[in-house]
Design a protein around this motif. Structure first.
Motif, PDB file in Angstrom:
ATOM      1  N   ASP A 166       1.693  10.364  12.855  1.00 15.79           N
ATOM      2  CA  ASP A 166       1.192   9.393  12.555  1.00 15.79           C
ATOM      3  C   ASP A 166      -0.344   9.615  11.284  1.00 15.79           C
ATOM      4  O   ASP A 166      -0.656   9.141  11.144  1.00 15.79           O
ATOM      5  CB  ASP A 166      -0.213   8.993  13.861  1.00 15.79           C
ATOM      6  N   PHE A 167       0.163  10.969  11.695  1.00 16.17           N
ATOM      7  CA  PHE A 167      -0.954  11.312  10.105  1.00 16.17           C
ATOM      8  C   PHE A 167       0.105  10.840   8.377  1.00 16.17           C
ATOM      9  O   PHE A 167      -1.052  10.649   7.980  1.00 16.17           O
ATOM     10  CB  PHE A 167      -1.094  13.197  10.393  1.00 16.17           C
ATOM     11  N   LEU A 168       1.040  10.474   8.938  1.00 13.67           N
ATOM     12  CA  LEU A 168       1.308   9.858   7.481  1.00 13.67           C
ATOM     13  C   LEU A 168       0.890   8.961   6.815  1.00 13.67           C
ATOM     14  O   LEU A 168       0.824   8.103   6.145  1.00 13.67           O
ATOM     15  CB  LEU A 168       3.232  10.128   7.571  1.00 13.67           C
ATOM     16  N   ARG A 169       0.423   7.840   8.198  1.00 17.35           N
ATOM     17  CA  ARG A 169      -0.039   7.055   8.690  1.00 17.35           C
ATOM     18  C   ARG A 169      -1.902   6.939   8.423  1.00 17.35           C
ATOM     19  O   ARG A 169      -2.639   5.680   8.186  1.00 17.35           O
ATOM     20  CB  ARG A 169       0.249   5.764   9.807  1.00 17.35           C
ATOM     21  N   LYS A 170      -1.784   8.035   7.783  1.00 19.09           N
ATOM     22  CA  LYS A 170      -3.593   8.516   7.530  1.00 19.09           C
ATOM     23  C   LYS A 170      -4.063   8.365   6.003  1.00 19.09           C
ATOM     24  O   LYS A 170      -3.501   9.426   5.243  1.00 19.09           O
ATOM     25  CB  LYS A 170      -3.999   9.431   8.662  1.00 19.09           C
ATOM     26  N   PRO A 171      -5.097   8.853   5.666  1.00 19.10           N
ATOM     27  CA  PRO A 171      -5.283   9.454   4.587  1.00 19.10           C
ATOM     28  C   PRO A 171      -4.999   9.892   3.581  1.00 19.10           C
ATOM     29  O   PRO A 171      -4.857  11.617   4.867  1.00 19.10           O
ATOM     30  CB  PRO A 171      -7.629   9.473   4.414  1.00 19.10           C
TER      31      PRO A 171
END
Length: 373
Positions: A166-171
């Protein structure tokens, strides 16, 4: 004489923490890992039990007078707060890439570390591995002659990666700051500072359907706001110019094409997301009769496996012995500025001059745990 060690705390207990903990505890003799904390205390407790260390809160880690170095393994969008807190408590910091998710925040942290007389190091530390250090040795020895250009082309598969992480979908989680950072760091370590950048950046798929069974959002549509394609031209201060292409809307297995061209031959490198791999050289042979198959260059150090943790160990070596820090804040900031210029250039369609520069890091041809070779 007993080996001196730097007392270290780890922030973040995600998937990447295992290889860091394993190597920092068992491989690099200049580190003593005392404790770990995470956003969810139970995650830290699980890692602490597994690796025989303490689970603490972040505030307890910051307040611990024994801890000299904090290793930050959190996602990029929370780096600023974690790193600033550690620096303000007088801790040296090594962080996963990039410094932060915002170039202005990165500049602030570099300045804060400088004002407090603290070291701030940053991943990726793969440039210290056997493959890129072998390439560095070849370049420094003049094997390629005068270098004029380079070419980078790589791929990923966002359908799978965005479903898993999910961190790849964050800034800070787009293909530029999460993946291109490996290639830009490698290039800076080999060729020096970048002078200007022009780019085209693509974001063709603003949503993805989670395709990985067993993940929390399986089958659901996810917002995926980050860029997934970059095509750029980089010109270095020494005049070397090359092309830079990454497409994350492709197949899963990374196919790394990374080549440096010189008057005496061509250097074929491997994926800079890895520490090892074959580095091949094709010598210039004007007479077709003299042409040879590419030769594999012998490795110059033993860091060919997953050696994450070598960056914190290098910082510990700096603290203990005064050696120049290789994964330095200045290089990390310069790389971040280049990545930011790629993103800005994709929006404006213009070349961007890079204002910062950095010293090319010293070569690494020894093992920290075994001394010079």
């Amino acid at each position: 004489m007993e080996q001196k060690k730097i007392c270290t705390g780890v922030i973040g207990a995600g998937a990447i923490s295992d290889i860091y903990l394993k190597n920092m505890i068992n491989r690099f003799d200049n580190l003593y890992v005392k404790s770990i904390c995470a956003a969810h205390l139970e995650s830290a407790q699980k890692k602490a039990q597994e690796y025989g260390i303490q689970a603490v809160t972040m505030e307890e880690m910051y307040e611990d007078p024994e801890i000299c170095l904090v290793v930050n393994l959190t996602p990029a969008h929370v780096h600023y707060d974690v790193i600033k807190g550690a620096l303000e408590h007088g801790k040296h910091v090594y962080t996963e890439k990039t410094l932060t998710d915002d170039i202005n925040k990165s500049a602030e942290l570099v300045q804060l570390a400088r004002e407090k007389g603290l070291y701030l190091g940053s991943a990726p530390d793969t440039f210290m591995g056997a493959a890129l250090q072998t390439a560095r040795s070849a370049i420094d020895s003049g094997l390629l002659g005068e270098i004029h250009s380079f070419a980078v082309s790589a791929n990923r598969n966002n359908d799978i990666l965005l479903s898993l992480f999910d961190f790849l979908r964050k800034p800070g989680g787009g293909i530029v700051c999460d993946y291109a950072v490996y290639y830009v760091t490698a290039l800076v370590s080999l060729l020096g500072s970048v002078a200007r950048v022009g780019s085209i950046v693509g974001h063709p798929y603003p949503t993805h359907v989670n395709c990985v069974p067993g993940t929390p959002l399986y089958g659901q549509t996810m917002d995926t706001p980050n860029e997934s394609q970059v095509n750029a031209v980089l010109q270095f201060e020494n005049g070397v110019t090359g092309t830079f292409h990454i497409d994350a809307d492709s197949v899963m297995e990374d196919q790394a094409y990374f080549t440096i061209y010189g008057t005496k031959g061509i250097l074929i490198l491997t994926d800079p997301n890895q520490f090892g791999g074959q580095v091949r050289f094709i010598p210039n042979a004007p007479d077709p009769a003299d042409r040879k198959e590419p030769s594999v260059l012998p490795g110059v150090n033993e860091y060919s496996d997953n050696s994450r943790g070598i960056g914190p160990s290098d910082l510990a070596d700096t603290l203990l012995n005064g050696t120049p820090l290789r994964p330095s804040a200045e290089m990390a900031y310069h790389v971040h500025e280049v990545l930011n210029a790629m993103l800005e250039g994709g929006a404006t369609g213009r070349f961007t001059d890079i204002r910062s520069s950095c010293v090319r890091p010293e070569p690494l041809r020894y093992q920290f745990s075994h001394g010079a070779v």
